[in-house]
Scaffold this motif. Structure first.
Motif, PDB file in Angstrom:
ATOM      1  N   VAL A   4     -77.217 -53.798   1.504  1.00 17.00           N
ATOM      2  CA  VAL A   4     -76.484 -52.539   1.704  1.00 17.00           C
ATOM      3  C   VAL A   4     -75.947 -52.029   0.365  1.00 17.00           C
ATOM      4  N   THR A  52     -62.726 -63.322   4.893  1.00 12.66           N
ATOM      5  CA  THR A  52     -62.147 -63.769   3.622  1.00 12.66           C
ATOM      6  C   THR A  52     -61.102 -62.788   3.124  1.00 12.66           C
ATOM      7  N   HIS A  75     -70.776 -53.659   9.333  1.00  9.60           N
ATOM      8  CA  HIS A  75     -71.650 -54.778   8.999  1.00  9.60           C
ATOM      9  C   HIS A  75     -71.674 -55.834  10.110  1.00  9.60           C
ATOM     10  N   TYR A  76     -70.679 -55.797  11.001  1.00  9.88           N
ATOM     11  CA  TYR A  76     -70.524 -56.871  11.995  1.00  9.88           C
ATOM     12  C   TYR A  76     -71.027 -56.442  13.365  1.00  9.88           C
ATOM     13  N   MET A 110     -75.435 -50.645  13.384  1.00  7.83           N
ATOM     14  CA  MET A 110     -76.195 -49.739  12.512  1.00  7.83           C
ATOM     15  C   MET A 110     -77.166 -50.567  11.668  1.00  7.83           C
ATOM     16  N   GLN A 113     -68.158 -71.002   1.458  1.00 11.20           N
ATOM     17  CA  GLN A 113     -68.600 -69.647   1.817  1.00 11.20           C
ATOM     18  C   GLN A 113     -70.069 -69.411   1.499  1.00 11.20           C
ATOM     19  N   ARG A 115     -72.749 -65.661   8.456  1.00 11.21           N
ATOM     20  CA  ARG A 115     -71.766 -64.985   7.610  1.00 11.21           C
ATOM     21  C   ARG A 115     -70.857 -64.054   8.422  1.00 11.21           C
ATOM     22  N   ALA A 116     -71.411 -63.515   9.509  1.00  8.29           N
ATOM     23  CA  ALA A 116     -70.633 -62.596  10.347  1.00  8.29           C
ATOM     24  C   ALA A 116     -69.490 -63.308  11.062  1.00  8.29           C
ATOM     25  N   LEU A 171     -77.033 -48.071   6.931  1.00 11.36           N
ATOM     26  CA  LEU A 171     -75.714 -48.433   6.425  1.00 11.36           C
ATOM     27  C   LEU A 171     -75.661 -48.264   4.897  1.00 11.36           C
ATOM     28  N   LEU A 175     -69.819 -61.228   0.506  1.00 10.70           N
ATOM     29  CA  LEU A 175     -69.239 -62.002   1.605  1.00 10.70           C
ATOM     30  C   LEU A 175     -69.523 -61.368   2.965  1.00 10.70           C
ATOM     31  N   LEU A 176     -70.065 -60.147   2.978  1.00 18.01           N
ATOM     32  CA  LEU A 176     -70.348 -59.487   4.252  1.00 18.01           C
ATOM     33  C   LEU A 176     -71.776 -59.798   4.685  1.00 18.01           C
ATOM     34  N   PRO A 177     -71.995 -59.910   6.008  1.00 20.09           N
ATOM     35  CA  PRO A 177     -73.376 -60.011   6.454  1.00 20.09           C
ATOM     36  C   PRO A 177     -74.127 -58.735   6.040  1.00 20.09           C
ATOM     37  N   ARG A 178     -75.306 -58.881   5.477  1.00 19.28           N
ATOM     38  CA  ARG A 178     -76.163 -57.769   5.003  1.00 19.28           C
ATOM     39  C   ARG A 178     -75.511 -56.999   3.849  1.00 19.28           C
ATOM     40  N   ASP A 202     -77.173 -64.138   7.758  1.00 17.70           N
ATOM     41  CA  ASP A 202     -76.228 -63.077   8.099  1.00 17.70           C
ATOM     42  C   ASP A 202     -75.450 -63.364   9.385  1.00 17.70           C
TER      43      ASP A 202
END
Lengths: 259, 274
Positions: free
Chosen positions: A99, B81, B104-105, A1, B51, B76-77, A6, A92-95, B73
């Motif tokens: 978002v 954690t 998000h992944y 998405m 991180q 980070r994916a 998102l 800590l999450l991608p994007r 990103d």
């Protein structure tokens, strides 16, 4: 998405879960009940400029909804997100950060829209408050709402990011916001205020938010301080707050996070 | 050898206070490493630098082949954690939150399957704040691994757990087949979960190795007890030999206790403080 979708979905989920929360719902209903009681009590009195108090207060409370969403609701939500760990999880999450920001913006816009629509509906049903009838009126309504929101959102985000807890945020912004609500012509027309209060109120964006919205809803500026629509000044004051907030917020945030 | 984390000469200070003064750390793919150390030793700071949440003052760091300070990103994916004391999204439903994080992944686990694996399928529509402490923790683990991370950070994951929740959590972690960097105060936890232990003291890694190697390196004295006395010694074998000679045969009630990792660790921390 994709990131935008998102973020929008995040905002919808956030707002939906807030609406289903009993405590939040109670606070929201209490605000509407206070508004309803006020218009039933003094709604028929004239507010100047051929407008009655119901119409005056309905527009005033819409202005206050935008103002308090940015300066009070937003910092409390951000402080709570930090306190509870949502901000860290998203970082800590991608994007996660875009978002989060999109989601907060969407939930704030929904909050403003739902509240304003409810008050306009109640004001329309009980006091015959009418929506703007001209394209010019609608255009004024939209830019005043947008600029008014922009004038407080960067400051609200900054307050929320700097204060340690949601409770601290409520304590710091609660009283000044209430004083401004009384002083800025939300419930009581500014013409009834002593001159020093009038001067102080005109420094803050809440008064101009209300003034701009009245220009969108009402025909005659007869009830206004200077008996005229001063939309240029309104744009300048709200614009100055917006620019100051957008310059100050990132600078202050960087200082705070470097600590 | 496939290196997942490599840190050389890592330095960090907050104002005047130097927290890390040249830390070296390596993690190979598939192993679990426990970072031990007293409060304020810099465990959390180290994890935050790895991180990409904090920018280091100096040193070379690579995590999954990239500098975390510049991790995008896509990088980070590949991380997951589980932190201590998360109370986030209290009003969200369990499945809604897991789905949102999964979105998000690029290639997440099937969230229904994950909920079932972690025994949370009965709580999919519960609000997060209605979960018990142990359930909440399992949800945190689900959120940490839903993106199929190659590297998982666990920062003091069992603080405040009752013994049963702790055992459940350990079994859960042991069932994961990924690289894990764990920080903990709990020596027994480190001994149980970690292939290698690194003790962080005075801003650097004081000792590292398998739990047994660490215990041997920083050996606290062993306790030797027999019917007529007891003695602490660094060389229990030599003492036992002398006792055998003294008694001219078997030593009555002989007992030799090697120091546990905990004793060795406390011994090390005390020596460093002195």
């Amino acid at each position: 998405m994709n990131t935008m979708a998102l973020g929008i979905r995040r905002g919808l989920i956030e707002q939906n879960s807030i609406l289903r929360d009993r405590k939040e719902l109670g606070t929201n209903i209490a605000g509407l009940v206070m508004y309803l009681m006020l218009i039933l009590w003094i709604g028929r009195n004239p507010a100047g400029g051929g407008v009655d108090m119901t119409a005056f207060m309905t527009v005033g409370f819409v202005a206050f909804t935008v103002f308090s969403a940015g300066i009070m609701t937003l910092p409390m939500l951000i402080a709570a997100d930090r306190e509870e760990g949502a901000l860290l999880r998203l970082r800590l999450l991608p994007r996660g950060v875009p978002v989060y920001i999109t989601g907060r913006a969407v939930s704030l816009i929904l909050h403003i829209a739902v509240h304003s629509a409810l008050m306009l509906a109640i004001g329309g049903a009980i006091g015959g408050v009418a929506l703007p009838s001209t394209l010019y009126g609608w255009a004024t309504l939209i830019w005043v709402l947008g600029l008014g929101a922009l004038s407080v959102i960067p400051l609200g985000a900054m307050i929320g990011a700097m204060l340690p807890t949601a409770k601290a945020a409520a304590a710091v912004v609660g009283l000044p916001t209430m004083l401004l609500m009384i002083a800025s012509g939300v419930m009581i027309p500014m013409t009834m205020m002593p001159a020093p209060v009038q001067w102080i109120a005109q420094v803050f964006p809440l008064y101009w938010q209300g003034h701009g919205l009245r220009a969108a809803f009402f025909d005659s500026p007869g009830g206004e301080l200077h008996k005229a629509w001063e939309l240029g000044t309104a744009a300048m004051v709200m614009g100055a707050w917006a620019v100051a907030g957008m310059v100050l917020a990132p600078w202050l945030l960087r200082r705070v996070t470097r600590k | 050898m496939d290196t997942v984390i490599s840190a050389r000469g890592l330095r960090m200070s907050y104002g005047e206070r130097q927290v890390l003064r040249g830390l070296d750390l390596d993690l190979r793919r598939g192993e679990t490493v426990a970072l031990l150390g007293p409060n304020g030793a810099g465990k959390t700071t180290t994890i935050e630098i790895l991180q990409g949440l904090r920018i280091r003052a100096a040193g070379d760091v690579e995590v999954l082949g990239e500098d975390p300070a510049r991790g995008a990103d896509a990088w980070r994916a590949r991380l997951g954690t589980v932190l201590q004391n998360w109370h986030d999204h209290p009003r969200w439903q369990v499945r809604t939150l897991l789905d949102h994080v999964a979105a998000h992944y690029p290639d997440p686990w099937d969230t229904d399957e994950l909920l079932r694996t972690l025994g949370l399928d009965g709580h999919a529509t519960s609000r997060v704040r209605e979960l018990s402490g142990g359930q909440r923790r399992r949800l945190d683990v689900a959120l940490g691994i839903v993106g199929r991370p190659e590297l998982l950070f666990l920062d003091e994951p069992t603080t405040g757990f009752d013994p049963e929740a702790r055992r459940e959590f350990h079994e859960l972690i042991e069932s994961l087949d990924i690289t894990i960097l764990l920080t903990t105060h709990d020596l027994a936890e480190a001994e149980r979960l970690a292939d290698r232990v690194a003790v962080l003291l005075d801003g650097g890694i004081a000792v590292h190795g398998t739990p047994q190697e660490v215990a041997a390196t920083v050996q606290a004295p062993s306790l030797v007890r027999w019917r007529d006395g007891s003695e602490r010694t660094d060389d229990p074998s030599e003492l036992a030999w002398r006792l055998h000679q003294r008694y001219g045969g078997p030593v009555p009630g002989l007992e030799i206790r090697r120091p546990s990792l905990e004793e060795s660790y406390l011994n090390l921390v005390e020596r460093s403080a002195a």
